[in-house]
Write a protein that holds these residues in place. Sequence first.
Motif, short mmCIF file in Angstrom:
data_model
loop_
_atom_site.label_atom_id
_atom_site.label_comp_id
_atom_site.label_asym_id
_atom_site.label_seq_id
_atom_site.Cartn_x
_atom_site.Cartn_y
_atom_site.Cartn_z
N GLU A 1 12.64 -9.46 29.29
CA GLU A 1 13.57 -10.39 29.95
C GLU A 1 14.92 -10.41 29.25
O GLU A 1 15.96 -10.48 29.89
CB GLU A 1 12.99 -11.81 30.00
CG GLU A 1 11.97 -12.02 31.11
CD GLU A 1 12.52 -11.68 32.51
OE1 GLU A 1 13.70 -11.96 32.78
OE2 GLU A 1 11.77 -11.11 33.32
N GLU A 2 14.90 -10.32 27.91
CA GLU A 2 16.17 -10.30 27.18
C GLU A 2 16.96 -9.04 27.51
O GLU A 2 18.18 -9.07 27.64
CB GLU A 2 15.92 -10.35 25.66
CG GLU A 2 15.44 -11.72 25.19
CD GLU A 2 14.67 -11.64 23.89
OE1 GLU A 2 15.16 -10.98 22.95
OE2 GLU A 2 13.57 -12.21 23.82
N ARG B 1 16.81 -7.46 30.35
CA ARG B 1 17.35 -7.63 31.70
C ARG B 1 18.67 -8.40 31.64
O ARG B 1 19.66 -8.04 32.26
CB ARG B 1 16.34 -8.38 32.57
CG ARG B 1 16.78 -8.54 34.03
CD ARG B 1 16.00 -9.63 34.73
NE ARG B 1 14.59 -9.33 34.84
CZ ARG B 1 14.03 -8.75 35.90
NH1 ARG B 1 14.78 -8.37 36.92
NH2 ARG B 1 12.73 -8.53 35.94
N GLU B 2 18.67 -9.48 30.85
CA GLU B 2 19.86 -10.32 30.71
C GLU B 2 21.01 -9.50 30.11
O GLU B 2 22.15 -9.55 30.58
CB GLU B 2 19.50 -11.51 29.78
CG GLU B 2 20.31 -12.75 29.98
CD GLU B 2 20.52 -13.11 31.44
OE1 GLU B 2 21.69 -13.36 31.77
OE2 GLU B 2 19.57 -13.12 32.26
#
Length: 595
Positions: free
Chosen positions: A307-308, A310-311
């Motif tokens: 997720e990090e 993706r950000e």
Amino acid sequence: MKHIRNFCIIAHIDHGKSTLADRLLEYTKTISQREAQAQLLDNMDLERERGITIKSHAIQMNYKVGEIEYNFNLIDTPGHVDFSYEVSRSIAACEGALLIVDASQGIQAQTISNLYLALEHDLEIIPILNKMDLPGAMPEEVKDQIIDLIGCKREDIIPASGKTGMGIPDIIQAIVDRVPAPVGDPEAPLQALIFDSVFNSFRGIIAYFKVVNGEIKKGDKVKFINTGKQYSADEVGILKLDLSPRNVVKTGDVGYIISGIKEAREVKVGDTITTVDRPSPTSIQGFEEVKPMVFAGIYPVDTDEFEELREAMHKLQLNDASIVFEPESSAALGFGFRCGFLGMLHMEIIQERLEREFNMTVITTVPNVSYIAHTTKGDEVIVNNPSDLPDPSKLESVEEPYIKANIITKAEFVGPVMSLCIQKRGIIVNQSYLTSDRVELVFEMPMGEIVFDFYDKLKTISKGYASFDYHQVGYRKSDLVRLDMLLNDEPVDALSSLIHRSNAYDFGKKICEKLRELIPRQQFEIKIQASIGAKVIARETLSALRKDVTAKCYGGDISRKRKLLEKQKQGKKRMRQVGNVEIPQTAFMAVLKLD
């Protein structure tokens, strides 16, 4: 509006764009002596270390010519072929371009392709002969080349030197005289073209735009036409060295807007800003969609950081609109992204920026291009990843992208350059002498062949003299096979590649040998195989680390030693069934540097 001039600087790599921009900023007193530093507009660490421009940078200069004060909006652009999308966006925000040619090197391939970009947008071209102070400068010969290329008059070419500051007043005068003022209707509804954006962790997303019609005031309710989202313009202003707020940004000006946008997906480069009260019915045209050339998977080293990552990718996309990505998963590496880049340098820079700016350590898989597979049922499948290729029994044919490559080199290197291109399955289309010792070669060749190391090899065999530029010319049928790498009979999907059948055997053998060097030895034997379908075409064996289990037997019967060795053999066998092999990141990248 009559006193606004928007222009960009275009040239080949290392022809002195950023240095000339520094001199213009000093001459117009936009920066004080205290703020001055070399390559002032290159504000990323990476740009300073490598000495290349990666991002386009806009800055406004004010200068009095006679009694009239002019506003110059200058955009410094990159010169490398991988960043030509940055150049095309900068050109859309300008009315004129300074075309810089190095007096000692003459016209190179990227000079020509950037020039064509500018001519497509009808920009006024001001040719400048830079680096006139060098002992190796050949002003008269290079002037002939420029006249051949753009058909200007000899006296229109301005001799200059970014180092000594020669010719700067003439350039300023030429910008005032030759570059047209922006055309637009100050009374019309607002239309502003977004040509860049950056992420600021305190203020959200800052979008840079050029006002084509109308004007934008602080506090206006604005709307982005493509996404349909509405915001309030908390702050608008123009781009000096830092952002400098204004109450209104008028027609023809280049400025920025801060409206508290938090989501990276809501700002699209090439979008049009308009007001909610008097919306413009149409959006501005002018950007082509970016065409990624090289695809590679980027995976977090630790699967929990997906997720990090993706950000981080979204924030990076704001700053570099030419990167495209979508989620994908791999059996060997877990979840990650399939990313499209404009070239190998672009890929390297993105990887470096992820590590520096977002502290993400990532694994990059072998880059490849996208293919079109035709199945026996008559379907078309787009293959960005070798593992997406349909089963050989269902496969009718595969098409791969071809490019038209323009290579400009000295006459003495024609032989080596030709043999390199032919080795990469290139077909020569044209060969023409630009001058007595400069040749332009035009080849048609598969995109997949130039992805890895073509550019580096070209530079090596031509002692750095050859320049290279390419564009896509469509897809053609080709005899491609999927080469899979197996470790102990387990396929490693991150190492598989699509390759022409004629090269598959050599390539497979080389990879096996390379992996054997790079994979650390284990307690059990590892077999490394390259296979096409079920057929293994190359194999290497990494022998086990053995412990000397018989060391404690001194003398005595041979059967005691045999018993211990037998036990060890059983253990190794069991270990091989459950043991799995960690592949170091160097192994993924080594595939690129096989020769």
